[in-house]
Design a protein around this motif. Structure first.
Motif, PDB file in Angstrom:
ATOM      1  N   UNK A   1      60.781  -7.792  10.748  1.00 21.42           N
ATOM      2  CA  UNK A   1      60.442  -7.704  12.165  1.00 21.42           C
ATOM      3  C   UNK A   1      59.487  -6.561  12.491  1.00 21.42           C
ATOM      4  N   UNK A   2      58.955  -5.884  11.482  1.00 21.41           N
ATOM      5  CA  UNK A   2      58.027  -4.773  11.717  1.00 21.41           C
ATOM      6  C   UNK A   2      56.789  -5.213  12.501  1.00 21.41           C
ATOM      7  N   UNK A   3      56.171  -6.380  12.200  1.00 20.84           N
ATOM      8  CA  UNK A   3      55.010  -6.786  13.004  1.00 20.84           C
ATOM      9  C   UNK A   3      55.362  -6.988  14.481  1.00 20.84           C
ATOM     10  N   UNK A   4      56.516  -7.532  14.747  1.00 21.99           N
ATOM     11  CA  UNK A   4      56.929  -7.743  16.130  1.00 21.99           C
ATOM     12  C   UNK A   4      57.098  -6.415  16.859  1.00 21.99           C
TER      13      UNK A   4
ATOM     14  N   UNK B   1      51.011   1.273   9.332  1.00 23.41           N
ATOM     15  CA  UNK B   1      51.817   1.057  10.543  1.00 23.41           C
ATOM     16  C   UNK B   1      53.174   0.469  10.171  1.00 23.41           C
ATOM     17  N   UNK B   2      53.186  -0.478   9.231  1.00 21.33           N
ATOM     18  CA  UNK B   2      54.454  -1.052   8.782  1.00 21.33           C
ATOM     19  C   UNK B   2      55.353   0.031   8.181  1.00 21.33           C
ATOM     20  N   UNK B   3      54.766   0.894   7.351  1.00 18.93           N
ATOM     21  CA  UNK B   3      55.556   1.953   6.712  1.00 18.93           C
ATOM     22  C   UNK B   3      56.122   2.920   7.744  1.00 18.93           C
ATOM     23  N   UNK B   4      55.353   3.226   8.774  1.00 16.48           N
ATOM     24  CA  UNK B   4      55.827   4.124   9.825  1.00 16.48           C
ATOM     25  C   UNK B   4      57.019   3.520  10.563  1.00 16.48           C
ATOM     26  N   UNK B   5      56.922   2.243  10.899  1.00 18.29           N
ATOM     27  CA  UNK B   5      58.031   1.573  11.601  1.00 18.29           C
ATOM     28  C   UNK B   5      59.247   1.476  10.696  1.00 18.29           C
ATOM     29  N   UNK B   6      59.034   1.108   9.439  1.00 20.87           N
ATOM     30  CA  UNK B   6      60.149   0.928   8.513  1.00 20.87           C
ATOM     31  C   UNK B   6      60.840   2.244   8.167  1.00 20.87           C
ATOM     32  N   UNK B   7      60.130   3.351   8.332  1.00 23.04           N
ATOM     33  CA  UNK B   7      60.742   4.653   8.062  1.00 23.04           C
ATOM     34  C   UNK B   7      61.829   4.966   9.092  1.00 23.04           C
ATOM     35  N   UNK B   8      61.654   4.527  10.325  1.00 23.27           N
ATOM     36  CA  UNK B   8      62.586   4.891  11.398  1.00 23.27           C
ATOM     37  C   UNK B   8      63.517   3.759  11.826  1.00 23.27           C
ATOM     38  N   UNK B   9      63.142   2.523  11.568  1.00 26.30           N
ATOM     39  CA  UNK B   9      63.937   1.379  12.027  1.00 26.30           C
ATOM     40  C   UNK B   9      64.136   0.419  10.861  1.00 26.30           C
ATOM     41  N   UNK B  10      65.343  -0.094  10.743  1.00 24.95           N
ATOM     42  CA  UNK B  10      65.591  -1.146   9.754  1.00 24.95           C
ATOM     43  C   UNK B  10      65.011  -2.439  10.301  1.00 24.95           C
TER      44      UNK B  10
END
Length: 94
Positions: free
Chosen positions: A71-74, A54-63
């Motif tokens: 801030x990925x967990x948030x 889930x962290x990798x998915x968020x970090x792929x699209x958002x800094x």
């Protein structure tokens, strides 16, 4: 028709429970990152293994790294909360 609605509501309730549990796992993992736990601990490895996709998915699209704070967990928690509210409203409407 009534039995079908009850089955859908039951499956939806189970999905809401799993989403809530995953949200708490994300919170626990985020809190663990502040104390630097033993990376060889099996519980820590399990928590990282289920949250890293889930962290990798968020970090792929958002800094998500701002001044050393990730801030990925948030972002994941906010998205999960939106899903919980939407799914709960949808199940109550049935």
């Amino acid at each position: 028709m009534s039995i079908l609605i009850e089955i859908v509501q039951g499956i939806g309730a189970i999905a809401l429970t799993f989403i809530t549990i995953y949200m708490w796992v994300v919170i626990i993992t985020a809190l663990l990152s502040f104390v630097n736990p033993d990376p060889f601990n099996p519980i820590v490895q399990f928590l990282y293994r289920i949250t890293n996709p889930a962290y990798a998915l968020v970090k792929r699209y958002i800094r998500t790294n701002f001044n050393g704070l990730d801030l990925a967990p948030l972002i994941i928690i906010v998205v999960l909360q939106i899903i919980i509210v939407f799914l709960g409203a949808l199940l109550r409407a049935l």
